[in-house]
Write an enzyme that holds these catalytic residues in place. Structure first.
Site, PDB file in Angstrom:
ATOM      1  N   LYS A  64       0.827  -1.215   0.000  1.00 31.34           N
ATOM      2  CA  LYS A  64       0.000   0.000   0.000  1.00 31.34           C
ATOM      3  C   LYS A  64       0.858   1.261   0.000  1.00 31.34           C
ATOM      4  O   LYS A  64       2.044   1.227   0.325  1.00 31.34           O
ATOM      5  CB  LYS A  64      -0.940  -0.018   1.215  1.00 31.34           C
ATOM      6  CG  LYS A  64      -2.059  -1.054   1.053  1.00 31.34           C
ATOM      7  CD  LYS A  64      -3.074  -0.977   2.175  1.00 31.34           C
ATOM      8  CE  LYS A  64      -4.216  -1.958   1.924  1.00 31.34           C
ATOM      9  NZ  LYS A  64      -5.176  -1.990   3.054  1.00 31.34           N
TER      10      LYS A  64
ATOM     11  N   ARG B 238      -2.439  -9.849   6.196  1.00 35.05           N
ATOM     12  CA  ARG B 238      -2.992  -9.993   4.845  1.00 35.05           C
ATOM     13  C   ARG B 238      -1.957  -9.462   3.867  1.00 35.05           C
ATOM     14  O   ARG B 238      -1.638  -8.284   3.869  1.00 35.05           O
ATOM     15  CB  ARG B 238      -4.298  -9.215   4.733  1.00 35.05           C
ATOM     16  CG  ARG B 238      -4.975  -9.317   3.367  1.00 35.05           C
ATOM     17  CD  ARG B 238      -6.284  -8.557   3.336  1.00 35.05           C
ATOM     18  NE  ARG B 238      -6.903  -8.635   2.029  1.00 35.05           N
ATOM     19  CZ  ARG B 238      -6.583  -7.814   1.015  1.00 35.05           C
ATOM     20  NH1 ARG B 238      -5.627  -6.886   1.190  1.00 35.05           N
ATOM     21  NH2 ARG B 238      -7.194  -7.923  -0.156  1.00 35.05           N
TER      22      ARG B 238
HETATM   23  N1  LIG Z   1      -9.479  -6.924   6.096  1.00 34.14           N
HETATM   24  C1  LIG Z   1      -8.899  -6.205   5.091  1.00 34.14           C
HETATM   25  N2  LIG Z   1      -9.330  -6.385   3.809  1.00 34.14           N
HETATM   26  C2  LIG Z   1      -8.719  -5.648   2.849  1.00 34.14           C
HETATM   27  N3  LIG Z   1      -8.971  -5.617   1.508  1.00 34.14           N
HETATM   28  C3  LIG Z   1      -8.115  -4.712   0.982  1.00 34.14           C
HETATM   29  S1  LIG Z   1      -8.124  -4.329  -0.727  1.00 34.14           S
HETATM   30  C4  LIG Z   1      -6.999  -3.034  -0.927  1.00 34.14           C
HETATM   31  C5  LIG Z   1      -5.551  -3.485  -0.984  1.00 34.14           C
HETATM   32  O1  LIG Z   1      -5.260  -4.682  -0.801  1.00 34.14           O
HETATM   33  O2  LIG Z   1      -4.718  -2.595  -1.205  1.00 34.14           O
HETATM   34  N4  LIG Z   1      -7.314  -4.154   1.920  1.00 34.14           N
HETATM   35  C6  LIG Z   1      -7.692  -4.742   3.104  1.00 34.14           C
HETATM   36  C7  LIG Z   1      -7.255  -4.565   4.463  1.00 34.14           C
HETATM   37  O3  LIG Z   1      -6.354  -3.770   4.801  1.00 34.14           O
HETATM   38  N5  LIG Z   1      -7.907  -5.336   5.417  1.00 34.14           N
END
Ligand SMILES: Nc1nc2[nH]c(SCC(=O)O)nc2c(=O)[nH]1
Length: 275
Positions: free
Chosen positions: A219, A255
């Site tokens: 990010k 994640r």
């Molecule tokens: N729980 C959770 N789900 C997500 N889905 C995305 S999508 C955007 C990207 O991956 O840049 N980010 C996240 C996060 O930070 N936490």
């Protein structure tokens, strides 16, 4: 068994965070360019082989500036990867109740909702009825505009209180605390200052009484913290740095896009920390 794996990781007692590998099934996901969508890489089995404890499948990009995706299109994209998910422990990254239901019917073990069950009025009841674990992530505004002018009086307290209120809403709907994961939502309506405060204050969120998930992989916050321009494709070192910061603050799930690298970094970190 996602639940068992979640409770097996205790903050601060040498537990290794679970690694959630990201599978984007969207043509506009900024980080991996949606190769999978064009039948390219991003194979779920490869993520598991690389060490992912769970695979997070998203068919609607919610990166900053992303346009909303229609239900039919999101269902079609999800359907295109279901065959590859057989035998894989996976979660679905969606805000729509109908997509949650389809994913659970197809074997998803957890719901990951970046809107914390606020986007779709039917989502809370569906999750309550299905008895599955759910990730509640904090966000401010909508993906298309959330980064225009994020504003908080006190980002730590406001995000904490918002997540606490969402947990209370879930408890009131019959979703037990043992099913809930909380996430501060790095990059979802946050400036660099806000993201930095949340990362520094991560340990506070253990007071919510639920496992924590951290998603900062690739990010823009990484570019901000590095203090110089870092193109998306060069953010692996920074992503690992944030992952280890999360592990050191007892985060239970990370994640990430780069599973093998994160697993190795965590193994070395554990090698130092292990009792
Ligand atoms: N729980 C959770 N789900 C997500 N889905 C995305 S999508 C955007 C990207 O991956 O840049 N980010 C996240 C996060 O930070 N936490």
């Amino acid at each position: 068994d996602v639940r068992e794996r979640l409770t097996a990781v205790r903050p601060g007692y040498g537990g290794r965070p679970l690694v959630m590998g990201i599978l984007n099934v969207t043509p506009d996901s900024f980080s991996d360019g949606g190769q999978y969508f064009e039948g390219g890489g991003g194979d779920p089995a490869a993520l598991v082989t690389a060490g992912a404890d769970i695979v997070d499948v998203g068919a609607e990009s919610t990166r900053p500036g992303a346009a909303a995706v229609a239900l039919e299109e999101e269902l079609r994209r999800l359907g295109s990867v279901l065959p590859a998910l057989a035998g894989v422990r996976w979660s679905v990254d969606t805000r729509k109740a109908a997509v949650m239901a389809a994913a659970l019917d197809a074997g998803a073990g957890m719901i990951n909702d970046v809107s914390a069950l606020t986007h779709d009025p039917a989502a809370m009841a569906l999750v309550a009825a299905r008895g599955c674990p759910v990730v509640l992530m904090h966000h401010q505004g909508e993906p298309a505009t959330m980064q225009v002018a994020p504003a908080y009086d006190d980002v730590l307290l406001e995000v904490f209180d918002w997540l606490a209120a969402r947990i209370d809403a879930c408890l009131a709907a019959g979703i037990g605390r043992e099913r809930i994961v909380a996430d501060v939502g790095i990059g979802f309506g946050k400036s660099l200052h806000h993201n930095r405060a949340l990362l520094r204050g991560l340990a506070l969120f253990h007071a919510l009484g639920v496992p924590l998930l951290l998603g900062a992989s690739r990010k823009r916050v990484i570019e901000g913290l590095a203090g110089r321009a870092v193109p998306v494709g060069a953010r692996l070192p920074g992503s690992l740095a944030v992952a280890l910061h999360g592990a050191a603050h007892g985060v239970q799930i990370l994640r990430v896009h780069d599973v093998a690298e994160t697993v190795q970094a965590l193994a070395v970190w554990r090698g130092i920390e292990a009792a």
